[in-house]
Structures are given as structure tokens and as C-alpha cells.
Write a protein that holds these residues in place. Sequence first.
Motif, PDB file in Angstrom:
ATOM      1  N   GLU A  47       0.807  -1.223   0.000  1.00  0.00           N
ATOM      2  CA  GLU A  47       0.000   0.000   0.000  1.00  0.00           C
ATOM      3  C   GLU A  47       0.843   1.279   0.000  1.00  0.00           C
ATOM      4  O   GLU A  47       0.626   2.162  -0.788  1.00  0.00           O
ATOM      5  N   LEU A  48       1.784   1.373   0.927  1.00  0.00           N
ATOM      6  CA  LEU A  48       2.608   2.566   1.074  1.00  0.00           C
ATOM      7  C   LEU A  48       4.060   2.161   0.854  1.00  0.00           C
ATOM      8  O   LEU A  48       4.566   1.290   1.558  1.00  0.00           O
ATOM      9  N   ILE A  49       4.708   2.764  -0.151  1.00  0.00           N
ATOM     10  CA  ILE A  49       6.078   2.350  -0.460  1.00  0.00           C
ATOM     11  C   ILE A  49       6.999   3.558  -0.624  1.00  0.00           C
ATOM     12  O   ILE A  49       6.552   4.651  -0.967  1.00  0.00           O
ATOM     13  N   LYS A  50       8.272   3.301  -0.353  1.00  0.00           N
ATOM     14  CA  LYS A  50       9.321   4.267  -0.652  1.00  0.00           C
ATOM     15  C   LYS A  50      10.050   3.773  -1.890  1.00  0.00           C
ATOM     16  O   LYS A  50      10.325   2.583  -2.021  1.00  0.00           O
ATOM     17  N   VAL A  51      10.361   4.708  -2.762  1.00  0.00           N
ATOM     18  CA  VAL A  51      11.070   4.400  -3.998  1.00  0.00           C
ATOM     19  C   VAL A  51      12.304   5.293  -4.039  1.00  0.00           C
ATOM     20  O   VAL A  51      12.207   6.488  -3.746  1.00  0.00           O
ATOM     21  N   LYS A  52      13.441   4.715  -4.385  1.00  0.00           N
ATOM     22  CA  LYS A  52      14.664   5.520  -4.506  1.00  0.00           C
ATOM     23  C   LYS A  52      14.992   5.697  -5.980  1.00  0.00           C
ATOM     24  O   LYS A  52      15.043   4.738  -6.732  1.00  0.00           O
ATOM     25  N   ASP A  62      10.672  14.423 -10.288  1.00  0.00           N
ATOM     26  CA  ASP A  62       9.276  14.884 -10.238  1.00  0.00           C
ATOM     27  C   ASP A  62       8.447  14.207 -11.321  1.00  0.00           C
ATOM     28  O   ASP A  62       7.322  13.761 -11.076  1.00  0.00           O
ATOM     29  N   SER A  63       9.004  14.123 -12.539  1.00  0.00           N
ATOM     30  CA  SER A  63       8.254  13.494 -13.638  1.00  0.00           C
ATOM     31  C   SER A  63       8.118  11.990 -13.414  1.00  0.00           C
ATOM     32  O   SER A  63       7.090  11.400 -13.758  1.00  0.00           O
ATOM     33  N   GLN A  64       9.129  11.363 -12.817  1.00  0.00           N
ATOM     34  CA  GLN A  64       9.025   9.930 -12.485  1.00  0.00           C
ATOM     35  C   GLN A  64       7.895   9.703 -11.486  1.00  0.00           C
ATOM     36  O   GLN A  64       7.072   8.793 -11.654  1.00  0.00           O
ATOM     37  N   LEU A  65       7.841  10.544 -10.453  1.00  0.00           N
ATOM     38  CA  LEU A  65       6.791  10.421  -9.441  1.00  0.00           C
ATOM     39  C   LEU A  65       5.412  10.622 -10.063  1.00  0.00           C
ATOM     40  O   LEU A  65       4.481   9.858  -9.795  1.00  0.00           O
ATOM     41  N   ALA A  66       5.282  11.629 -10.924  1.00  0.00           N
ATOM     42  CA  ALA A  66       4.001  11.889 -11.587  1.00  0.00           C
ATOM     43  C   ALA A  66       3.595  10.708 -12.470  1.00  0.00           C
ATOM     44  O   ALA A  66       2.428  10.298 -12.472  1.00  0.00           O
ATOM     45  N   GLU A  67       4.558  10.140 -13.198  1.00  0.00           N
ATOM     46  CA  GLU A  67       4.254   9.005 -14.075  1.00  0.00           C
ATOM     47  C   GLU A  67       3.849   7.773 -13.267  1.00  0.00           C
ATOM     48  O   GLU A  67       2.912   7.057 -13.635  1.00  0.00           O
ATOM     49  N   ILE A  68       4.529   7.529 -12.155  1.00  0.00           N
ATOM     50  CA  ILE A  68       4.179   6.395 -11.286  1.00  0.00           C
ATOM     51  C   ILE A  68       2.745   6.550 -10.790  1.00  0.00           C
ATOM     52  O   ILE A  68       1.945   5.623 -10.873  1.00  0.00           O
ATOM     53  N   CYS A  69       2.423   7.733 -10.279  1.00  0.00           N
ATOM     54  CA  CYS A  69       1.083   7.971  -9.728  1.00  0.00           C
ATOM     55  C   CYS A  69       0.005   7.873 -10.802  1.00  0.00           C
ATOM     56  O   CYS A  69      -1.057   7.299 -10.563  1.00  0.00           O
ATOM     57  N   GLU A  70       0.284   8.406 -11.983  1.00  0.00           N
ATOM     58  CA  GLU A  70      -0.683   8.358 -13.078  1.00  0.00           C
ATOM     59  C   GLU A  70      -0.900   6.925 -13.551  1.00  0.00           C
ATOM     60  O   GLU A  70      -2.030   6.475 -13.723  1.00  0.00           O
ATOM     61  N   THR A  71       0.177   6.182 -13.741  1.00  0.00           N
ATOM     62  CA  THR A  71       0.096   4.812 -14.255  1.00  0.00           C
ATOM     63  C   THR A  71      -0.580   3.868 -13.268  1.00  0.00           C
ATOM     64  O   THR A  71      -1.377   3.024 -13.652  1.00  0.00           O
ATOM     65  N   LEU A  72      -0.253   4.015 -11.981  1.00  0.00           N
ATOM     66  CA  LEU A  72      -0.766   3.082 -10.967  1.00  0.00           C
ATOM     67  C   LEU A  72      -2.018   3.588 -10.263  1.00  0.00           C
ATOM     68  O   LEU A  72      -2.512   2.934  -9.358  1.00  0.00           O
ATOM     69  N   ASN A  73      -2.508   4.771 -10.650  1.00  0.00           N
ATOM     70  CA  ASN A  73      -3.643   5.397  -9.982  1.00  0.00           C
ATOM     71  C   ASN A  73      -3.374   5.501  -8.483  1.00  0.00           C
ATOM     72  O   ASN A  73      -4.185   5.106  -7.648  1.00  0.00           O
ATOM     73  N   ALA A  74      -2.195   6.027  -8.158  1.00  0.00           N
ATOM     74  CA  ALA A  74      -1.759   6.145  -6.776  1.00  0.00           C
ATOM     75  C   ALA A  74      -1.624   7.620  -6.402  1.00  0.00           C
ATOM     76  O   ALA A  74      -1.805   8.502  -7.239  1.00  0.00           O
ATOM     77  N   ALA A  75      -1.305   7.865  -5.141  1.00  0.00           N
ATOM     78  CA  ALA A  75      -1.129   9.236  -4.658  1.00  0.00           C
ATOM     79  C   ALA A  75       0.323   9.486  -4.295  1.00  0.00           C
ATOM     80  O   ALA A  75       0.966   8.644  -3.669  1.00  0.00           O
ATOM     81  N   ILE A  85       7.696   8.824  -2.051  1.00  0.00           N
ATOM     82  CA  ILE A  85       6.762   8.015  -1.267  1.00  0.00           C
ATOM     83  C   ILE A  85       5.428   8.011  -1.997  1.00  0.00           C
ATOM     84  O   ILE A  85       4.890   9.064  -2.347  1.00  0.00           O
ATOM     85  N   VAL A  86       4.915   6.789  -2.221  1.00  0.00           N
ATOM     86  CA  VAL A  86       3.700   6.602  -3.016  1.00  0.00           C
ATOM     87  C   VAL A  86       2.721   5.727  -2.237  1.00  0.00           C
ATOM     88  O   VAL A  86       3.126   4.773  -1.568  1.00  0.00           O
ATOM     89  N   TYR A  87       1.423   6.057  -2.338  1.00  0.00           N
ATOM     90  CA  TYR A  87       0.380   5.310  -1.636  1.00  0.00           C
ATOM     91  C   TYR A  87      -0.746   4.937  -2.590  1.00  0.00           C
ATOM     92  O   TYR A  87      -1.169   5.746  -3.419  1.00  0.00           O
ATOM     93  N   LYS A  88      -1.210   3.711  -2.448  1.00  0.00           N
ATOM     94  CA  LYS A  88      -2.411   3.259  -3.154  1.00  0.00           C
ATOM     95  C   LYS A  88      -3.100   2.249  -2.241  1.00  0.00           C
ATOM     96  O   LYS A  88      -2.500   1.244  -1.864  1.00  0.00           O
ATOM     97  N   PRO A  89      -4.355   2.500  -1.858  1.00  0.00           N
ATOM     98  CA  PRO A  89      -5.037   1.560  -0.962  1.00  0.00           C
ATOM     99  C   PRO A  89      -5.230   0.193  -1.615  1.00  0.00           C
ATOM    100  O   PRO A  89      -5.498   0.106  -2.809  1.00  0.00           O
ATOM    101  N   ALA A  90      -5.060  -0.848  -0.814  1.00  0.00           N
ATOM    102  CA  ALA A  90      -5.257  -2.214  -1.294  1.00  0.00           C
ATOM    103  C   ALA A  90      -6.751  -2.518  -1.321  1.00  0.00           C
ATOM    104  O   ALA A  90      -7.570  -1.765  -0.791  1.00  0.00           O
TER     105      ALA A  90
END
Length: 100
Positions: A47-52, A62-75, A85-90
Motif C-alpha cells: 500500500e505505502l512504499i518508498k522508492v529511490k 518529479d516526472s518519475q513520481l508523476a508518471e508512477i502515480c498516473e500509471t498506478l492510480n496512486a497518490a 513516497i507513493v500510496y495506493k489503498p489495497a
Amino acid sequence: MTLTLTSEQRRFLRAQAHNLNPVVTIGDAGLTEAVMKELERSIASHELIKVKSHSRDKATRDSQLAEICETLNAASIQHIGKILIVYKPAEKPKLVLPKN
């Protein structure tokens, strides 16, 4: 479409993420298909992950974070230095977010 959260929910998730270690590393090749699949697997189980990110350029991160959130429908929860740090509820959420 990305997930939207209140500032109180983001604060709660930042506190939860404080002791986490990065589970996925974005190398010099950027967001490859393999990296995106690993991100998808990791966020589905945690659900909640850290990415390096190894990128030295803040705009690239910034663009990597935006692409991750857009692709995975995450926050996007936070971006400090090379840590994202990215979150998506299970389907069966482990974290209970504050209502407001």
C-alpha cells in the motif's frame, strides 16, 4: 487519474512511511517496464512504499513520481531528495486513513 488525499491524510501517511526502507530503486535507465511492474507488485502488497531514484535531476524525479502515480492510480505522498513516497489503498486496506 491519480488518487487525491487531504493534507491530514498525507501527514498521517508520511508518519507511517518514516521507518520504511525503499522497496524499489529506479536506476539510470529510468522507469522501464520492469521497474513499473515491480512498483505495481510492491504497492499492491504494501500500500505505502518508498522508492529511490538514482536521477540527480529534481525535474526528472518529479516526472518519475508523476508518471508512477498516473500509471498506478496512486497518490504522491512526499518527495524528499531521491526518495519518493507513493500510496495506493489495497482491496483490503491495511492502513486506516483519518477521515479529514
